[in-house]
Design an enzyme around this catalytic site. Structure first.
Site, PDB file in Angstrom:
ATOM      1  N   PHE A 140       0.860  -1.189   0.000  1.00  0.00           N
ATOM      2  CA  PHE A 140       0.000   0.000   0.000  1.00  0.00           C
ATOM      3  C   PHE A 140       0.890   1.230   0.000  1.00  0.00           C
ATOM      4  O   PHE A 140       1.632   1.478   0.951  1.00  0.00           O
ATOM      5  CB  PHE A 140      -0.949   0.053   1.199  1.00  0.00           C
ATOM      6  CG  PHE A 140      -1.843   1.267   1.140  1.00  0.00           C
ATOM      7  CD1 PHE A 140      -2.994   1.264   0.382  1.00  0.00           C
ATOM      8  CD2 PHE A 140      -1.488   2.441   1.796  1.00  0.00           C
ATOM      9  CE1 PHE A 140      -3.789   2.405   0.279  1.00  0.00           C
ATOM     10  CE2 PHE A 140      -2.284   3.586   1.702  1.00  0.00           C
ATOM     11  CZ  PHE A 140      -3.437   3.561   0.939  1.00  0.00           C
ATOM     12  N   ASP A 225       9.210   2.920   2.107  1.00  0.00           N
ATOM     13  CA  ASP A 225       8.006   3.686   2.445  1.00  0.00           C
ATOM     14  C   ASP A 225       7.748   3.479   3.933  1.00  0.00           C
ATOM     15  O   ASP A 225       7.220   2.457   4.360  1.00  0.00           O
ATOM     16  CB  ASP A 225       6.818   3.200   1.607  1.00  0.00           C
ATOM     17  CG  ASP A 225       5.528   3.956   1.958  1.00  0.00           C
ATOM     18  OD1 ASP A 225       5.501   4.645   2.992  1.00  0.00           O
ATOM     19  OD2 ASP A 225       4.547   3.817   1.204  1.00  0.00           O
ATOM     20  N   LYS A 254       2.371  10.970   7.459  1.00  0.00           N
ATOM     21  CA  LYS A 254       1.508  10.735   8.603  1.00  0.00           C
ATOM     22  C   LYS A 254       1.928  11.487   9.882  1.00  0.00           C
ATOM     23  O   LYS A 254       1.688  12.678   9.964  1.00  0.00           O
ATOM     24  CB  LYS A 254       1.375   9.228   8.837  1.00  0.00           C
ATOM     25  CG  LYS A 254       0.612   8.577   7.667  1.00  0.00           C
ATOM     26  CD  LYS A 254      -0.090   7.305   7.993  1.00  0.00           C
ATOM     27  CE  LYS A 254      -1.126   6.973   6.934  1.00  0.00           C
ATOM     28  NZ  LYS A 254      -0.776   5.894   6.034  1.00  0.00           N
TER      29      LYS A 254
HETATM   30  C1  PLP Z   1      -0.981   6.002   4.571  1.00  0.00           C
HETATM   31  C2  PLP Z   1       0.099   5.457   3.711  1.00  0.00           C
HETATM   32  C3  PLP Z   1       0.398   6.015   2.450  1.00  0.00           C
HETATM   33  C4  PLP Z   1      -0.425   7.124   1.847  1.00  0.00           C
HETATM   34  O1  PLP Z   1      -0.441   8.282   2.594  1.00  0.00           O
HETATM   35  P1  PLP Z   1      -1.582   9.382   2.314  1.00  0.00           P
HETATM   36  O2  PLP Z   1      -1.190  10.524   3.194  1.00  0.00           O
HETATM   37  O3  PLP Z   1      -2.891   8.768   2.676  1.00  0.00           O
HETATM   38  O4  PLP Z   1      -1.513   9.710   0.862  1.00  0.00           O
HETATM   39  C5  PLP Z   1       1.449   5.480   1.740  1.00  0.00           C
HETATM   40  N1  PLP Z   1       2.171   4.442   2.226  1.00  0.00           N
HETATM   41  C6  PLP Z   1       1.921   3.889   3.420  1.00  0.00           C
HETATM   42  C7  PLP Z   1       2.780   2.763   3.896  1.00  0.00           C
HETATM   43  C8  PLP Z   1       0.868   4.357   4.185  1.00  0.00           C
HETATM   44  O5  PLP Z   1       0.584   3.771   5.352  1.00  0.00           O
END
Ligand code: PLP
Length: 400
Positions: A140, A225, A254
């Site tokens: 994700f 990520d 985040k």
């Molecule tokens: C939440 C998340 C995203 C996307 O972040 P947004 O601020 O919602 O665009 C990307 N990668 C990971 C691992 C995430 O948990």
């Protein structure tokens, strides 16, 4: 207006791209939130780890308020006096040389992909438009067209094509598949050190370390990520540290915004992000002084209140508690730091009804996919509150 009224309004006028629990929150303080009926809940999701410092942290709110009175937006047409300080502090905290600010996590991942492609053309001599990026199954990385182009989840993709080319998928946790997928056009390997959205999938021990070695061997960038796993969530500043790995490119988001402002960033050595030239990339709200002032304070809170250490300690404690749960419905309990999950057996009837039942007990959790209940409270949580939460979890597993 009561809970029903708000739900009716939202469902009438708001697009239905989420399936929230039917509670309407109006106030938050630390680990607690209150709904419009005045009922109090323990937040065990933390807005998918964006509220690691807790709701309305006094220091973060103070930074927000005082910056809001001074200057909120300049765009990058001009400089402001907050971004240089955040850039320096962020680089010093994480050990990188350069940072590029964006707003959402998805934008930061897109940025990492852009710079990895440019790096491949400029530094590796990959022919134009031929760069490939390897990603993992069940990843994700966000919701843009490019990011869902390499998602393996039909729900995220169906009806949204055509997709962006240039991505290759390998099974998560499989280093042999990674090495096989690498070819002379491979620019980067993009990976989450723990796949949170996929259901708190912890890869086999040594995977991240070995994958990094493979990337080094083939001169391929290792992009982590850490939007959800980073900044203390797993009990280390970065989850990659569990295996002693320093990614070539790091993506944060985040909780960088302390639970109150959207801000994300890409970090790397100068040889990578230094390749961006003026005009090649940008964002109107990127590095705005309000976001930067909030992020600076959010990072200071993370360090000064020892949230990383607390995450490690409380996470270990709660994982051990969860392991004592006796239920024929539990397949596995797993996670690191305060990123924990209970995977239910397929015959348990899905995680949703557990989350509904936990909500009735005053504990807010969210299912990820069908069968996993995620536990991810703010990193400020104390042992007595975990004991309170565990009682509720225990109750619900006894009842269902
Ligand atoms: C939440 C998340 C995203 C996307 O972040 P947004 O601020 O919602 O665009 C990307 N990668 C990971 C691992 C995430 O948990």
């Amino acid at each position: 207006m009561d809970t029903r009224d708000y739900i009716v309004l939202e469902d009438l006028y708001g697009a239905h791209n989420y399936h929230p629990l039917d509670i309407v929150l109006t106030r938050g303080k630390g680990i607690w939130v209150w709904d419009v009926e005045g009922k109090k809940y323990l937040d065990f999701l933390s807005a998918y780890s964006a509220v690691n410092q807790g709701h309305c942290h006094p220091r973060v709110i103070k930074a927000l308020e005082s910056q809001a009175e001074k200057l909120t937006l300049t765009s990058r047409a001009f400089r402001n006096d907050q971004w240089p300080l955040l850039a320096k502090e962020l680089c010093e905290l994480t050990g990188y040389e350069m940072a590029l600010p964006m707003n959402s996590g998805a934008e930061a991942v897109e940025t990492a992909i852009k710079i990895a492609r440019k790096w491949a053309y400029k530094k590796r001599g990959v022919p134009q438009d031929r760069a490939e990026i390897i990603a993992c199954s069940n990843n994700f990385h966000g919701r843009t067209i490019t990011l869902i182009s390499f998602s393996s989840e039909p729900l995220y993709r169906n009806d949204f094509g055509p997709f962006t080319p240039g991505f290759v998928m390998v099974p998560y946790g499989d280093t042999a598949a990674l090495e096989t997928a690498i070819n002379p056009n491979t620019a980067a390997f993009l990976v989450e050190p723990i796949q949170a959205e996929a259901g708190i999938i912890v890869p086999p021990e040594g995977y991240i370390k070995e994958a990094k070695k493979i990337c080094e061997r083939h001169n391929v960038l290792f992009i982590a990520d850490e939007i959800q796993t980073g900044l203390g969530r797993t009990g280390k500043l970065l989850a990659c540290e569990h295996e002693g790995v320093k990614p070539d490119v790091l993506v944060l988001g985040k909780s960088m915004g302390g639970g109150c402002y959207a801000i994300s960033a890409v970090l790397s050595p100068r040889t990578i992000l230094g390749l961006f030239k003026p005009g090649e990339h940008g964002s109107t709200f990127g590095a705005n002084p309000l976001a930067c002032a909030v992020a600076r304070e959010a990072l200071r809170v993370l360090v000064e209140e020892e949230l990383i250490e607390n995450s490690a300690e409380q996470g270990k404690y709660f994982l051990e508690k969860l392991k004592t749960l006796k239920s024929r419905h539990i397949e596995e309990v797993r996670g690191k730091g305060l990123l924990l999950g209970i995977e239910l057996k397929p015959e348990a009837g899905g995680a949703r009804r557990y989350c509904e039942a936990l909500k009735e007990e005053g504990l807010l959790c969210k299912e990820t996919h069908e069968n996993v209940i995620r536990f991810a409270p703010p990193l400020i949580i104390k042992q007595k509150d975990l004991n309170w939460a565990f009682k509720r979890v225990h109750q619900v597993f006894k009842k269902i």
